[in-house]
Design a protein around this motif. Structure first.
Motif, PDB file in Angstrom:
ATOM      1  N   ALA A  12      -0.850 -11.039  -9.967  1.00  0.00           N
ATOM      2  CA  ALA A  12      -1.628 -12.164 -10.075  1.00  0.00           C
ATOM      3  C   ALA A  12      -1.804 -12.987 -11.487  1.00  0.00           C
ATOM      4  N   ILE A  13      -1.539 -12.127 -12.415  1.00  0.00           N
ATOM      5  CA  ILE A  13      -1.446 -12.530 -14.062  1.00  0.00           C
ATOM      6  C   ILE A  13      -0.473 -13.528 -14.199  1.00  0.00           C
ATOM      7  N   GLU A  14       0.843 -13.277 -13.390  1.00  0.00           N
ATOM      8  CA  GLU A  14       2.004 -14.351 -13.562  1.00  0.00           C
ATOM      9  C   GLU A  14       1.554 -15.457 -12.764  1.00  0.00           C
ATOM     10  N   VAL A  15       1.115 -15.320 -11.477  1.00  0.00           N
ATOM     11  CA  VAL A  15       1.036 -16.392 -10.593  1.00  0.00           C
ATOM     12  C   VAL A  15      -0.034 -17.363 -10.924  1.00  0.00           C
ATOM     13  N   ASN A  16      -0.849 -17.038 -11.812  1.00  0.00           N
ATOM     14  CA  ASN A  16      -2.089 -17.961 -12.175  1.00  0.00           C
ATOM     15  C   ASN A  16      -1.537 -19.125 -13.124  1.00  0.00           C
ATOM     16  N   ARG A  17      -0.316 -18.894 -13.652  1.00  0.00           N
ATOM     17  CA  ARG A  17       0.436 -19.853 -14.466  1.00  0.00           C
ATOM     18  C   ARG A  17       0.907 -20.921 -13.749  1.00  0.00           C
ATOM     19  N   THR A  18       1.423 -20.660 -12.644  1.00  0.00           N
ATOM     20  CA  THR A  18       1.882 -21.721 -11.808  1.00  0.00           C
ATOM     21  C   THR A  18       1.167 -22.098 -10.593  1.00  0.00           C
ATOM     22  N   HIS A  19       0.342 -21.258 -10.083  1.00  0.00           N
ATOM     23  CA  HIS A  19      -0.516 -21.459  -8.830  1.00  0.00           C
ATOM     24  C   HIS A  19      -2.176 -20.999  -9.540  1.00  0.00           C
ATOM     25  N   PRO A  20      -2.824 -21.743 -10.074  1.00  0.00           N
ATOM     26  CA  PRO A  20      -4.139 -21.517 -10.734  1.00  0.00           C
ATOM     27  C   PRO A  20      -5.153 -21.166  -9.617  1.00  0.00           C
ATOM     28  N   ASP A  21      -4.869 -21.940  -8.416  1.00  0.00           N
ATOM     29  CA  ASP A  21      -6.022 -21.723  -7.560  1.00  0.00           C
ATOM     30  C   ASP A  21      -5.597 -20.459  -6.541  1.00  0.00           C
ATOM     31  N   ALA A  22      -4.573 -19.929  -6.586  1.00  0.00           N
ATOM     32  CA  ALA A  22      -3.941 -18.760  -5.796  1.00  0.00           C
ATOM     33  C   ALA A  22      -4.678 -17.463  -5.859  1.00  0.00           C
ATOM     34  N   ILE A  23      -4.863 -16.781  -4.952  1.00  0.00           N
ATOM     35  CA  ILE A  23      -5.634 -15.348  -5.061  1.00  0.00           C
ATOM     36  C   ILE A  23      -4.927 -14.353  -4.550  1.00  0.00           C
ATOM     37  N   ILE A  24      -4.570 -13.329  -5.490  1.00  0.00           N
ATOM     38  CA  ILE A  24      -3.686 -12.149  -5.034  1.00  0.00           C
ATOM     39  C   ILE A  24      -4.615 -11.147  -4.866  1.00  0.00           C
ATOM     40  N   CYS A  25      -4.600 -10.491  -3.963  1.00  0.00           N
ATOM     41  CA  CYS A  25      -5.600  -9.204  -3.694  1.00  0.00           C
ATOM     42  C   CYS A  25      -5.103  -8.191  -2.832  1.00  0.00           C
ATOM     43  N   GLY A  26      -5.812  -7.153  -2.999  1.00  0.00           N
ATOM     44  CA  GLY A  26      -5.749  -5.741  -2.113  1.00  0.00           C
ATOM     45  C   GLY A  26      -7.076  -5.838  -1.290  1.00  0.00           C
ATOM     46  N   LEU A  27      -6.933  -5.265  -0.074  1.00  0.00           N
ATOM     47  CA  LEU A  27      -7.946  -5.014   0.879  1.00  0.00           C
ATOM     48  C   LEU A  27      -7.992  -3.634   1.574  1.00  0.00           C
ATOM     49  N   HIS A  28      -9.214  -3.182   1.235  1.00  0.00           N
ATOM     50  CA  HIS A  28      -9.500  -1.788   1.887  1.00  0.00           C
ATOM     51  C   HIS A  28     -10.072  -1.942   3.008  1.00  0.00           C
ATOM     52  N   PRO A  29      -9.522  -1.572   4.393  1.00  0.00           N
ATOM     53  CA  PRO A  29     -10.200  -1.937   5.531  1.00  0.00           C
ATOM     54  C   PRO A  29     -11.024  -0.887   5.963  1.00  0.00           C
ATOM     55  N   GLY A  30     -11.308   0.042   5.220  1.00  0.00           N
ATOM     56  CA  GLY A  30     -12.143   1.064   6.011  1.00  0.00           C
ATOM     57  C   GLY A  30     -11.457   2.025   6.745  1.00  0.00           C
ATOM     58  N   THR A  31     -11.953   2.836   7.444  1.00  0.00           N
ATOM     59  CA  THR A  31     -11.615   3.679   8.583  1.00  0.00           C
ATOM     60  C   THR A  31     -11.375   3.019   9.870  1.00  0.00           C
ATOM     61  N   VAL A  32     -10.198   2.731  10.372  1.00  0.00           N
ATOM     62  CA  VAL A  32      -9.809   2.026  11.567  1.00  0.00           C
ATOM     63  C   VAL A  32      -9.238   2.796  12.420  1.00  0.00           C
ATOM     64  N   ASP A  33      -9.897   2.522  13.953  1.00  0.00           N
ATOM     65  CA  ASP A  33      -9.475   3.318  14.810  1.00  0.00           C
ATOM     66  C   ASP A  33      -7.837   3.042  15.288  1.00  0.00           C
ATOM     67  N   THR A  34      -7.006   3.369  14.637  1.00  0.00           N
ATOM     68  CA  THR A  34      -5.385   3.008  14.888  1.00  0.00           C
ATOM     69  C   THR A  34      -4.717   4.485  14.510  1.00  0.00           C
ATOM     70  N   SER A  35      -3.410   4.578  14.985  1.00  0.00           N
ATOM     71  CA  SER A  35      -2.580   5.736  14.960  1.00  0.00           C
ATOM     72  C   SER A  35      -2.828   6.167  13.405  1.00  0.00           C
ATOM     73  N   LEU A  36      -2.680   5.130  12.316  1.00  0.00           N
ATOM     74  CA  LEU A  36      -2.510   5.782  11.116  1.00  0.00           C
ATOM     75  C   LEU A  36      -3.932   6.735  10.769  1.00  0.00           C
ATOM     76  N   SER A  37      -5.049   6.339  11.334  1.00  0.00           N
ATOM     77  CA  SER A  37      -6.199   7.291  10.853  1.00  0.00           C
ATOM     78  C   SER A  37      -6.546   8.248  12.026  1.00  0.00           C
ATOM     79  N   SER A  38      -5.889   8.156  13.010  1.00  0.00           N
ATOM     80  CA  SER A  38      -6.221   9.173  14.096  1.00  0.00           C
ATOM     81  C   SER A  38      -6.495  10.645  14.041  1.00  0.00           C
ATOM     82  N   PRO A  39      -5.518  11.125  13.026  1.00  0.00           N
ATOM     83  CA  PRO A  39      -5.577  12.611  12.808  1.00  0.00           C
ATOM     84  C   PRO A  39      -6.687  13.092  11.721  1.00  0.00           C
ATOM     85  N   PHE A  40      -7.490  11.724  11.224  1.00  0.00           N
ATOM     86  CA  PHE A  40      -8.106  12.005  10.004  1.00  0.00           C
ATOM     87  C   PHE A  40      -9.832  11.468  10.669  1.00  0.00           C
TER      88      PHE A  40
END
Length: 238
Positions: free
Chosen positions: A166-194
């Protein structure tokens, strides 16, 4: 808008593709995955492609296939927590180099290489977003239970990579947003055992999660670049 979803065959990824395909604002929707036999929408705007996140050359080929495209939104919806050979570690003695390397490859290194390929294809002017599915357990300050060594560390590494990008991209794309997203616990195979101790109203369907994440993305501003947000829009501490 031109949109890319990486991991479009997964639970959240396929839901994102379905929701986005129905959006009249979307011009082209590129869905990349390793599963060639995945269910595909009949929508003409969706273009399917192959990518193997454990091969750098495959990620480069994905980037090459988008040559000349101007992108508005990229969502990396891939991730690995467990499979038939890999389980989250409960203690130091459970650590294995091969498992750690694989988790870091899928959860940290691959998103960074995707950013390397696709961020230069974001529109230079106007709001654009590069978002990656992260996890609350990647927060170092929020770690109170321990365990899940490799998964936690790989997501923490991802969050640092996103911040640095995000720090680097701001120099060339000042309107760009770089982010991470936490989806919560979703009923998929990734979370099924937990899912045993997850309150009923906090176990989301993939469609719910996709809706929540797209709503969060729609409200992000340039000052939010480099941060990680939960499904409800709350910022997750580093």
């Amino acid at each position: 808008m031109n949109v890319v979803v990486v991991g479009g065959n997964g639970g959240i990824g396929s839901a994102l593709v379905n929701v986005l395909a129905a959006d009249p604002k979307i011009n082209k929707l590129f869905s990349f995955s390793r599963c060639q036999g995945a269910a595909k929408t009949t929508c003409d705007k969706v273009i399917y492609g192959f990518v193997d996140l454990e091969r750098e050359s495959s990620i480069q080929q994905m980037g090459n296939s988008l040559e000349g495209e101007e992108l508005d939104l990229v969502i990396v919806a891939s991730g690995l927590l467990h499979d038939q050979d890999l389980k989250p570690e409960k203690s130091l003695r459970a650590l294995q180099m091969a498992n750690m390397q694989r988790l870091f490859m899928i959860n940290s290194i691959a998103p960074a290489l995707i950013a390397q390929q696709l961020i230069p294809k974001l529109r230079k002017r106007g709001r654009t977003v590069f978002a990656v599915i992260s996890a609350r357990v990647g927060s170092i300050s929020d770690n109170r239970l321990g365990g899940w060594y490799s998964y936690r560390a790989s997501k923490a590494a991802l969050n640092m990579l996103l911040k640095t990008t995000a720090i680097e991209v701001n120099r060339t794309h000042p309107d760009a947003i770089i982010c991470g997203l936490h989806p919560g616990t979703v009923d998929t195979s990734l979370s099924s055992p937990f899912q045993k101790n997850v309150p009923e109203n906090k176990l989301f369907s993939p469609q719910q999660s996709a809706g929540y994440l797209l709503d969060v993305i729609s409200k992000l501003e340039s000052d939010d670049s480099g941060k990680v947000f939960a499904w409800d829009g709350d910022e997750i501490p580093a």
